[in-house]
Design an enzyme around this catalytic site. Structure first.
Site, PDB file in Angstrom:
ATOM      1  N   ASP A  46     -23.095   2.230  34.162  1.00 23.08           N
ATOM      2  CA  ASP A  46     -22.988   1.085  33.234  1.00 23.08           C
ATOM      3  C   ASP A  46     -21.598   1.017  32.615  1.00 23.08           C
ATOM      4  O   ASP A  46     -21.391   1.325  31.459  1.00 23.08           O
ATOM      5  CB  ASP A  46     -24.071   1.154  32.161  1.00 23.08           C
ATOM      6  CG  ASP A  46     -24.053   2.472  31.412  1.00 23.08           C
ATOM      7  OD1 ASP A  46     -23.557   3.465  31.982  1.00 23.08           O
ATOM      8  OD2 ASP A  46     -24.538   2.519  30.270  1.00 23.08           O
ATOM      9  N   GLU A  65       3.488   5.549  -3.153  1.00 17.68           N
ATOM     10  CA  GLU A  65       3.699   6.818  -2.463  1.00 17.68           C
ATOM     11  C   GLU A  65       5.141   7.023  -2.029  1.00 17.68           C
ATOM     12  O   GLU A  65       5.665   8.142  -2.084  1.00 17.68           O
ATOM     13  CB  GLU A  65       2.770   6.859  -1.241  1.00 17.68           C
ATOM     14  CG  GLU A  65       2.668   8.201  -0.561  1.00 17.68           C
ATOM     15  CD  GLU A  65       1.656   8.155   0.565  1.00 17.68           C
ATOM     16  OE1 GLU A  65       1.888   8.815   1.580  1.00 17.68           O
ATOM     17  OE2 GLU A  65       0.634   7.448   0.429  1.00 17.68           O
ATOM     18  N   ASP A  66       5.828   5.932  -1.594  1.00 17.17           N
ATOM     19  CA  ASP A  66       7.130   6.089  -0.938  1.00 17.17           C
ATOM     20  C   ASP A  66       8.322   5.533  -1.705  1.00 17.17           C
ATOM     21  O   ASP A  66       9.461   5.789  -1.325  1.00 17.17           O
ATOM     22  CB  ASP A  66       7.102   5.413   0.441  1.00 17.17           C
ATOM     23  CG  ASP A  66       6.151   6.116   1.408  1.00 17.17           C
ATOM     24  OD1 ASP A  66       5.857   7.292   1.178  1.00 17.17           O
ATOM     25  OD2 ASP A  66       5.706   5.473   2.375  1.00 17.17           O
ATOM     26  N   HIS A  91       0.794  -1.228   0.000  1.00 17.41           N
ATOM     27  CA  HIS A  91       0.000   0.000   0.000  1.00 17.41           C
ATOM     28  C   HIS A  91       0.827   1.279   0.000  1.00 17.41           C
ATOM     29  O   HIS A  91       0.314   2.348  -0.336  1.00 17.41           O
ATOM     30  CB  HIS A  91      -0.996   0.000   1.167  1.00 17.41           C
ATOM     31  CG  HIS A  91      -0.399   0.358   2.501  1.00 17.41           C
ATOM     32  ND1 HIS A  91       0.104  -0.584   3.369  1.00 17.41           N
ATOM     33  CD2 HIS A  91      -0.250   1.545   3.127  1.00 17.41           C
ATOM     34  CE1 HIS A  91       0.537   0.022   4.466  1.00 17.41           C
ATOM     35  NE2 HIS A  91       0.335   1.318   4.345  1.00 17.41           N
ATOM     36  N   ASP A 124      -4.342   0.252   8.126  1.00 12.10           N
ATOM     37  CA  ASP A 124      -3.157   1.117   8.093  1.00 12.10           C
ATOM     38  C   ASP A 124      -3.211   2.132   9.228  1.00 12.10           C
ATOM     39  O   ASP A 124      -2.240   2.328   9.964  1.00 12.10           O
ATOM     40  CB  ASP A 124      -3.093   1.810   6.727  1.00 12.10           C
ATOM     41  CG  ASP A 124      -2.019   2.876   6.671  1.00 12.10           C
ATOM     42  OD1 ASP A 124      -0.879   2.595   7.085  1.00 12.10           O
ATOM     43  OD2 ASP A 124      -2.315   4.006   6.210  1.00 12.10           O
TER      44      ASP A 124
END
Length: 715
Positions: free
Chosen positions: A274, A91-92, A87, A154
């Site tokens: 509760d 992007e990286d 994933h 993620d």
């Protein structure tokens, strides 16, 4: 030592959370060829992330493997697991979407692209980029819902490891999680992710509140495990005696849920009773109602605290019976009763489809269909909004609490708690909302700002000439209603602005003896539109009518060349300060322009033309917002100037300066004498009123003649 510590930690993580550990998990439910595909994706991710490390110091690839591990616990298919492992590669690492599609298939590439953030765009703020990435994520959800499962997994791992980042980023990510991702997990019915995201975000956003609340709950409950075991055993035994096969599981309710209840109802912790919840899981729907009777027989029920979400499922498909009872030692307990299938949907939501391949039962839609309808409705309602407005509208739409009301024909409508008849009208149809004037709730006439209650029958009364009211924005709760009202008001404002702008521009042209027919002459209109960076005459009218452009300034662009005395570089005629065709003028307080200074004017909504000196640091911005100006020779009156004086602090200094100012016929508006920084020198600030730049120069010369003066300058 640090390197050794990192190496040991890396080896331990490799054994517990590496590729081999993940594949061993998958062998329990995936065929061998699919496990091999996941391993191949993991090996590829390891190679492309080589050398990258997280803030904790661990190899970066452990993050996508941990994301895949969470999805494996949800028993997701191999395509989703491969996308989770890959994933971050677009992007990286610079791996393209096309390369991914060739290596791992189109589905994996689409999922990875959907999760990837939008690349940096020049001129966009970080908030705008984040909003655009979120819109892209939801758009990808309309094609494949698995993309949000990858994103939630993620975000979950990022929240689990948030302790390694800066305090500022920790708070920002935690706030975003509470406002967007935890509500999305709830909307999609993925309860176990939602509760952990909430508690992790709560601990990072409000660490002190989290710690105090945790200690308070522990002190109030005492030995929680003993109390939970007692209730579990008693309910299990009684249900078995009644011939109902059931499993009973107790738990302490999550801290964020307790915190929200305290805030919502303005309660102290001692008043929140509760704190424990129990789930009773049975085989059949009939057993749910039979088990409810058993629970109420064993423990006394609390009045008015029963909800039947089996007959009336929530928007995310959640089904269960909820009741509250008085448990051992007076502790209030919450009991949820549901079937095993209902429990799968309650915990996993849309992921239940890939886990159990179950179809729609009992006329209810699958969670996936409901999720797709919800996401599609977001784009139908807010698709044309700006990225930031889109995110804000989605936040409004993510309401966890709901009320159930009926149309006059008996159809059920789900609305957020606190909704009004206006929200109901827009939920039915936009036209109904636009023309509503009143409502009947259970047959009684009520105002439009009435709060709807569960079970009410709502009838909307309309009028043909009725239109949305801006006051409705003060009480509507749904994003759809809010968006529809704002769109109508914006459109109405734009129409009025166009009509007003046309009239103002025609008047300004008439005062310059320019015929209004030039507005229909394309040859003369195009340069004016280009100078103002507008697309057409309608935008020009709207800009003038809304105050973004001043009609006299726009009208001057239509003057024939040579008609004005002075031309600037762009060809527009500068205006004289005296007699500026009725324009509102204001003088900038940042630079205090004086007659004789070179000046420019800034077109400001609400202030008219603000006059600045040409060297002022604020003379910047969009070129179309600036207009060249020139002083008239007939300008009269006093103008403000600021003088800074540095001098030795001698007795009588201030008196000498004020005397010289009076002799120079300059009046003093304000004087400031800050504390001395050291030594005998002081710096004074005088605001004085003078006639012109020449007059100010005479004032400065007179002050400089004082023997104690070191320096005089105009600010």
């Amino acid at each position: 030592m640090q390197r050794l510590s990192n190496a040991i930690r890396t080896q331990r993580a490799e054994r517990a959370f590496g590729v081999d550990a993940l594949c061993r998990m998958l062998e329990g439910y995936l065929p061998d060829q699919h496990v091999a595909e996941v391993r191949r994706a993991a090996e590829f991710a390891t190679s492309v992330h080589e050398g990258q490390r997280r803030t904790s110091g661990e190899p970066y690839v452990y993050h996508p493997l941990a994301v895949a591990r969470t999805l494996a616990e949800m028993r997701m298919d191999h395509t989703t697991l491969m996308a989770a492992i890959l994933h971050d590669v677009i992007e990286d690492t610079g791996v393209s979407k096309e390369s991914l599609a060739l290596g791992f298939g189109e589905d994996v590439a689409e999922l990875v692209d959907g999760v990837s953030k939008v690349t940096k765009i020049e001129g966009r703020t970080r908030a705008e980029m984040q909003a655009e990435s979120f819109r892209k994520l939801l758009l990808a959800m309309t094609k494949d819902l698995r993309v949000i499962l990858v994103k939630l997994a993620d975000r979950l791992h990022n929240m689990r490891t948030l302790g390694h980042v800066s305090h500022e980023k920790r708070r920002r990510v935690a706030r975003e999680t509470l406002e967007i991702y935890a509500p999305i997990a709830q909307r999609l019915g993925i309860n176990f992710i939602r509760t952990e995201l909430e508690d992790l975000a709560f601990a990072n956003l409000y660490p002190k509140r989290h710690g105090v609340l945790q200690e308070g709950v522990s002190a109030q409950l005492g030995d929680t495990r003993k109390l939970i075991r007692e209730v579990e055993q008693k309910l299990s035994t009684t249900l078995r005696e009644e011939g109902i096969g059931a499993s009973v599981v107790g738990r302490q309710k999550n801290l964020f849920g307790i915190y929200q209840k305290m805030r919502r109802k303005k309660l102290k912790l001692l008043k929140v009773t509760d704190l424990l919840g129990f789930r009773v899981i049975v085989s059949k729907v009939d057993d749910c109602y039979r088990a409810l009777g058993v629970v109420h027989h064993v423990y006394k029920p609390v009045p008015l605290e029963f909800d039947d979400y089996i007959a009336n499922p929530k928007a995310n498909g959640y089904q269960s019976l909820h009741t509250a009872c008085v448990g051992p030692m007076g502790h209030k307990i919450e009991v949820q009763i549901r079937t095993r299938d209902m429990h799968h949907v309650a915990e996993s939501g849309i992921a239940a489809h890939w886990q159990y391949k179950q179809g729609a039962r009992e006329g209810h839609k699958q969670p996936q269909a409901r999720a797709r309808e919800w996401v599609a409705s977001l784009f139908d309602d807010f698709g044309n909004a700006s990225p930031i407005d889109f995110v804000e509208n989605v936040k409004v739409d993510l309401f966890p609490d709901e009320v159930y009301v009926f149309t006059p024909k008996g159809e059920i409508r789900r609305l957020p708690r606190g909704a009004t008849p206006v929200d109901f009208a827009y939920a039915v149809h936009s036209d109904l909302g636009d023309h509503c004037v009143a409502a009947r709730l259970d047959g009684a006439l009520e105002p439009l700002n009435s709060t709807l209650a569960n079970g009410q029958t709502v009838e909307i009364i309309t009028a043909r000439h009725a239109r949305p009211n801006a006051a409705w924005l003060n009480f509507v709760k749904t994003a759809k209603a809010r968006s529809a009202i704002r769109n109508y008001l914006r459109q109405q404002h734009e129409d009025e602005a166009v009509r007003l702008g046309r009239r103002l521009l025609e008047i300004a042209l008439r005062e310059l003896s320019v015929p209004a027919s030039v507005l229909k002459d394309d040859a003369k209109l195009e340069p004016v539109l280009a100078a103002n960076k507008l697309a057409d005459i309608e935008e020009l009218y709207a800009a003038v009518g809304s105050g973004q452009r001043l009609a006299p300034l726009v009208a001057r662009h239509f003057l024939p060349k040579g008609a004005a005395e002075v031309q600037d570089e762009g060809g527009a005629a500068p205006l004289a300060i005296e007699g500026t065709e009725g324009l509102v003028l204001d003088y900038a307080r940042c630079c205090h322009p004086l007659p004789g200074d070179e000046i420019r004017g800034h077109v400001s909504v609400g202030r008219g033309i603000v006059v600045h000196r040409i060297e002022c640091k604020h003379v910047k911005g969009r070129p179309q917002d600036w207009v060249p100006l020139a002083w008239s020779e007939k300008v009269l009156g006093d103008f403000i100037a600021e003088l800074r004086i540095k001098a030795y602090n001698k007795r009588g200094l201030l008196a000498r300066i004020t005397a010289e100012l009076a002799n120079a016929e300059a009046s003093i508006e304000n004087v400031q004498m800050p504390d001395r920084a050291g030594g005998e020198a002081v710096e004074m600030r005088f605001i004085v009123a003078v006639k012109s730049r020449v007059h100010l120069a005479r004032v400065v010369r007179r002050i400089r003649r004082i023997e104690w003066i070191e320096r005089v300058w105009r600010a």
